[in-house]
Design an enzyme around this catalytic site. Sequence first.
Site, PDB file in Angstrom:
ATOM      1  N   ASP B  97      -0.375  20.502   5.649  1.00  4.97           N
ATOM      2  CA  ASP B  97      -1.509  20.853   6.512  1.00  4.97           C
ATOM      3  C   ASP B  97      -1.196  20.418   7.940  1.00  4.97           C
ATOM      4  O   ASP B  97      -1.635  19.373   8.420  1.00  4.97           O
ATOM      5  CB  ASP B  97      -2.791  20.197   6.009  1.00  4.97           C
ATOM      6  CG  ASP B  97      -4.025  20.863   6.613  1.00  4.97           C
ATOM      7  OD1 ASP B  97      -3.860  21.795   7.428  1.00  4.97           O
ATOM      8  OD2 ASP B  97      -5.144  20.451   6.277  1.00  4.97           O
ATOM      9  N   GLU B 208     -19.377  15.717   9.133  1.00  7.05           N
ATOM     10  CA  GLU B 208     -20.323  14.652   8.824  1.00  7.05           C
ATOM     11  C   GLU B 208     -21.212  14.339  10.028  1.00  7.05           C
ATOM     12  O   GLU B 208     -20.731  14.289  11.161  1.00  7.05           O
ATOM     13  CB  GLU B 208     -19.518  13.402   8.435  1.00  7.05           C
ATOM     14  CG  GLU B 208     -20.266  12.395   7.638  1.00  7.05           C
ATOM     15  CD  GLU B 208     -19.302  11.430   6.937  1.00  7.05           C
ATOM     16  OE1 GLU B 208     -19.062  11.599   5.734  1.00  7.05           O
ATOM     17  OE2 GLU B 208     -18.785  10.511   7.594  1.00  7.05           O
ATOM     18  N   GLY B 384     -13.178   7.833   7.084  1.00  8.57           N
ATOM     19  CA  GLY B 384     -13.224   7.090   5.819  1.00  8.57           C
ATOM     20  C   GLY B 384     -13.728   7.992   4.712  1.00  8.57           C
ATOM     21  O   GLY B 384     -13.820   9.206   4.879  1.00  8.57           O
ATOM     22  N   HIS B 408      -4.638   6.874   9.805  1.00  3.51           N
ATOM     23  CA  HIS B 408      -5.403   8.123   9.981  1.00  3.51           C
ATOM     24  C   HIS B 408      -6.666   8.178   9.126  1.00  3.51           C
ATOM     25  O   HIS B 408      -7.540   8.989   9.342  1.00  3.51           O
ATOM     26  CB  HIS B 408      -4.524   9.330   9.687  1.00  3.51           C
ATOM     27  CG  HIS B 408      -4.424   9.705   8.234  1.00  3.51           C
ATOM     28  ND1 HIS B 408      -4.023   8.823   7.252  1.00  3.51           N
ATOM     29  CD2 HIS B 408      -4.677  10.868   7.591  1.00  3.51           C
ATOM     30  CE1 HIS B 408      -4.032   9.434   6.098  1.00  3.51           C
ATOM     31  NE2 HIS B 408      -4.419  10.677   6.255  1.00  3.51           N
ATOM     32  N   LYS B 484     -19.134  19.228   2.510  1.00  2.00           N
ATOM     33  CA  LYS B 484     -17.805  19.044   1.933  1.00  2.00           C
ATOM     34  C   LYS B 484     -17.230  20.363   1.475  1.00  2.00           C
ATOM     35  O   LYS B 484     -17.937  21.202   0.959  1.00  2.00           O
ATOM     36  CB  LYS B 484     -17.902  18.158   0.685  1.00  2.00           C
ATOM     37  CG  LYS B 484     -17.911  16.716   0.968  1.00  2.00           C
ATOM     38  CD  LYS B 484     -17.052  15.927  -0.009  1.00  2.00           C
ATOM     39  CE  LYS B 484     -15.619  16.361  -0.047  1.00  2.00           C
ATOM     40  NZ  LYS B 484     -14.873  16.153   1.181  1.00  2.00           N
TER      41      LYS B 484
END
Lengths: 143, 485
Positions: B97, B208, B384, B408, B484
Amino acid sequence: MPYRYLEEIATADTAFEATGSTLEEVFTAAADALLNTMTADVTGIAPEETTTFETHNAELDLLLFDVLNELVFLKDAKRLLLRIQSIAFSHDKEMYRAKITARGERIDPARHRLLVDVKAVTLHRFSLEETEHGWKACVVLDI
Amino acid sequence: MALPPSLKKVSDTIWELPVSYKPGMLVPARIIATEKLVRVMDAGVFDQVTNVACLPGIINHAYCMPDGHWGYGFPIGGVAAMDPQHGVISPGGIGFDINCGMRLVLTNLTLEEVQPHIHRLVDALFYRIPTGVGCTGFVRCSQSEFGDILEQGSLWCLRNGYAWPEDLEMTEEGGCFSGADAAKVSNKAVERGYDQIGTLGSGNHYCEIQVVRPENIVDERLGRAFGLTIPNQIVIMFHCGSRGFGHQVATDYLQLFLSVMERKYGLKKLDRELSCAPFNSPEGQDYFAAMKCAVNMAFANRQVILHRIREVFSSIFHKSPEELGMKMVYDVAHNTAKIERHMVHGKKKEVLLHRKGSTRAFGPGMEGLPACYRETGQPVIIGGSMETGSYLLAGMETGAETFYSTAHGSGRTMSRHQAKKLGRGQKLQRDMEERGIYVRTDSWGGLAEEAGAAYKDIDEVVEATELAGLSKRVARLVPIGNIKG
């Protein structure tokens, strides 16, 4: 089910082992394991669309790698969830060849219980080997 | 697990495997971690980081960051600087990715203002930002126009009304790696990705809504400089990359490199996922130009998603995104290779820096930072788990050891199948809502796989980066809403 997911190999991703008494069976099982990573109900995928593709490689294990990669490609490029219907293998001096017929349907989030997307088929611990009972493949998918 | 016997403690946060650990190592391998974190690293990290130490042209050390775990070729968290003249480039040092990265956006809204609308907000984001298996985006472009996106990145977005001029300044490299060449990518890669601009994807990718509580601000001065000025301020963080396009570029070149590395360049294959080619070769340069296309596609993807987020907030709060103060804090890539100038043996030199699951973390005063961050150092965004929160950090002057690279994310410790055994996605959604986090997903199974317990403790990871002098804590960001893939 001629495949099982391996828990200890891929912390962040998914690994599976596929088996079959013939080469065609192990390729078909590996394709189903790939599909089952992305959708919960493999047998519920209706054979509405047929697609064929051919691939070749000098190494037999990399022929499986190529077939699985093509299925990942078709999932994004054509939005198709596919199961292998039949495979015609041939082998000349330098190349293994496979002509695949696959059937399936377009992704429909309303009907398919989708799980996680597969980014790539990896060569990490990738193997295809002949065993006492036929063939066994080990594949790790990048999620 | 037992640590390798030859692992030497260099300092409280540096652990070294000497060149005698494995035949062929050209430099020692260093793991940046506290003792607690190094002890939970999987065996794959030690094996893979020492494979990286065998790559021709590697400078100083092969590194693994505190959130490291095994990956493909390089470990996740792997950092390696190569000599551009004599070294190699490896797709395994960048990841499938390409330019997976993080973006953080401010608002001038508070928790008290947003909480009553959280369901509508998250639902609207979920409907407006495509997620999940095989999702396609709302940007309709032809395959030839897609070529412009590949070469221009965020600049294409600005020209087409999806960006504010200052967004580009707040993106690493201005949202465009120069030298991208669309002629170097396959038709397959284009076919796979040209309709995926503006999509989040799946797995650990998310968008988020977070709150910055006063008690979670660690450094007030830096917080203010980064735009955190209101108690209980709401910010938006998202994580995604170059989608199927980037994955195909990586797959294509991994196979090309495998076919030439031994036969044409005499390079030993330690691991098929660690295929490589001399950077200064036709194959190496072609991959670099194609990889930059994927980098730019990912910048454009995140930019278009930001456009959608601004639209959603604007429609719910009946104010323009400008009135809502929806400025970017920063956008950082964590899967790239690029040419940067660093001190090597006392001289400033160009190096080819691979960062895979590692964030650039330029310290105060470094070239390449926007003027507003020259004194503070670069904002570093560490995602996180969706349950436990994320961090905003700042690059430090003392980061030279790792070529100004840091962690990261929090890094997984539990497999996806193990995580699913902890509980079903539906139950996790209910539990999280009770704790004040409203989640929407396309995939219950995928949600269960991302449970907080599947990840390392992010507090320990960021503390390790601070102790190592790589990036210091500015604020902890706590989720209240999440979509998500």
